[in-house]
Design a protein around this motif. Structure first.
Motif, PDB file in Angstrom:
ATOM      1  N   GLN A   3       0.823  -1.213   0.000  1.00 52.51           N
ATOM      2  CA  GLN A   3       0.000   0.000   0.000  1.00 52.51           C
ATOM      3  C   GLN A   3       0.857   1.262   0.000  1.00 52.51           C
ATOM      4  OE1 GLN A   3      -2.756  -0.198   3.240  1.00 52.51           O
ATOM      5  NE2 GLN A   3      -4.330  -1.160   1.961  1.00 52.51           N
ATOM      6  N   PHE A   4       2.008   1.220   0.643  1.00 56.05           N
ATOM      7  CA  PHE A   4       2.915   2.362   0.647  1.00 56.05           C
ATOM      8  C   PHE A   4       3.413   2.634  -0.769  1.00 56.05           C
ATOM      9  CE2 PHE A   4       7.262   4.024   0.874  1.00 56.05           C
ATOM     10  CZ  PHE A   4       6.989   5.238   1.489  1.00 56.05           C
ATOM     11  N   ILE A   6       1.837   1.862  -3.574  1.00 52.91           N
ATOM     12  CA  ILE A   6       0.709   2.415  -4.348  1.00 52.91           C
ATOM     13  C   ILE A   6       0.488   3.883  -3.983  1.00 52.91           C
ATOM     14  CG2 ILE A   6      -1.797   2.301  -4.636  1.00 52.91           C
ATOM     15  CD1 ILE A   6      -1.577  -0.714  -4.471  1.00 52.91           C
ATOM     16  N   HIS A   7       0.561   4.193  -2.698  1.00 58.42           N
ATOM     17  CA  HIS A   7       0.385   5.570  -2.250  1.00 58.42           C
ATOM     18  C   HIS A   7       1.484   6.461  -2.823  1.00 58.42           C
ATOM     19  CE1 HIS A   7      -0.821   8.858   0.302  1.00 58.42           C
ATOM     20  NE2 HIS A   7       0.424   8.965   0.748  1.00 58.42           N
ATOM     21  N   SER A   8       2.712   5.966  -2.842  1.00 58.10           N
ATOM     22  CA  SER A   8       3.823   6.740  -3.401  1.00 58.10           C
ATOM     23  C   SER A   8       3.633   6.965  -4.892  1.00 58.10           C
ATOM     24  CB  SER A   8       5.148   6.010  -3.158  1.00 58.10           C
ATOM     25  OG  SER A   8       5.382   5.906  -1.793  1.00 58.10           O
ATOM     26  N   ASN A  10       0.757   7.070  -6.509  1.00 59.25           N
ATOM     27  CA  ASN A  10      -0.314   8.060  -6.672  1.00 59.25           C
ATOM     28  C   ASN A  10       0.184   9.467  -6.390  1.00 59.25           C
ATOM     29  OD1 ASN A  10      -2.226   6.238  -7.429  1.00 59.25           O
ATOM     30  ND2 ASN A  10      -3.071   5.949  -5.376  1.00 59.25           N
ATOM     31  N   LEU A  11       0.994   9.603  -5.361  1.00 63.63           N
ATOM     32  CA  LEU A  11       1.565  10.910  -5.026  1.00 63.63           C
ATOM     33  C   LEU A  11       2.451  11.418  -6.154  1.00 63.63           C
ATOM     34  CD1 LEU A  11       1.321  12.671  -2.510  1.00 63.63           C
ATOM     35  CD2 LEU A  11       3.530  11.776  -1.775  1.00 63.63           C
ATOM     36  N   GLN A  13       2.242  10.558  -9.339  1.00 64.08           N
ATOM     37  CA  GLN A  13       1.400  10.921 -10.488  1.00 64.08           C
ATOM     38  C   GLN A  13       0.724  12.264 -10.260  1.00 64.08           C
ATOM     39  OE1 GLN A  13      -1.274   7.681 -11.137  1.00 64.08           O
ATOM     40  NE2 GLN A  13       0.125   6.638 -12.555  1.00 64.08           N
ATOM     41  N   SER A  14       0.288  12.515  -9.043  1.00 63.56           N
ATOM     42  CA  SER A  14      -0.327  13.796  -8.728  1.00 63.56           C
ATOM     43  C   SER A  14       0.671  14.935  -8.904  1.00 63.56           C
ATOM     44  CB  SER A  14      -0.848  13.750  -7.293  1.00 63.56           C
ATOM     45  OG  SER A  14      -1.301  15.015  -6.912  1.00 63.56           O
TER      46      SER A  14
END
Ligand code: SF4
Length: 92
Positions: A3-4, A6-8, A10-11, A13-14
């Motif tokens: 999950q870390f 995936i979160h990274s 997404n961050l 990409q943002s």
């Protein structure tokens, strides 16, 4: 851990999206600035060209071979704006 990651992602990409937006608006701003600057230059030049008095002058011939009988070298140029030999035409 997964999950870390995936979160990274997404961050990241943002962040990339924001950078692209900033880049796009920067290019758009530069293009707008260039266009506005060009339009202002054209307006300034047009105003200056309208200050040339030769077309209303008595000594202006209207013939491209001899535009002016007094100052043929400066007739219809920016140098004629403050021409001391200007005499208003009686026709206009
Ligand atoms: S005398 Fe001066 S103002 Fe008149 S046409 Fe010649 S250059 Fe232009």
């Amino acid at each position: 851990m997964f999950q870390f990651a995936i979160h990274s992602a997404n961050l990241f990409q943002s962040l990339l999206l924001q950078l692209r937006l900033v880049g796009a608006f920067s290019v758009l701003g530069l293009c707008s600035w260039s266009l506005i600057s060009c339009i202002m230059d054209v307006i300034t030049q047009a105003k200056k060209m309208h200050q040339i008095p030769c077309s209303k002058c008595r000594f202006f011939t209207g013939d491209y071979r001899l535009k002016c009988t007094v100052n043929p070298s400066v007739a219809n140029t920016e140098q004629a704006i403050d021409c001391g030999d200007y005499r208003e035409s009686q026709n206009s």
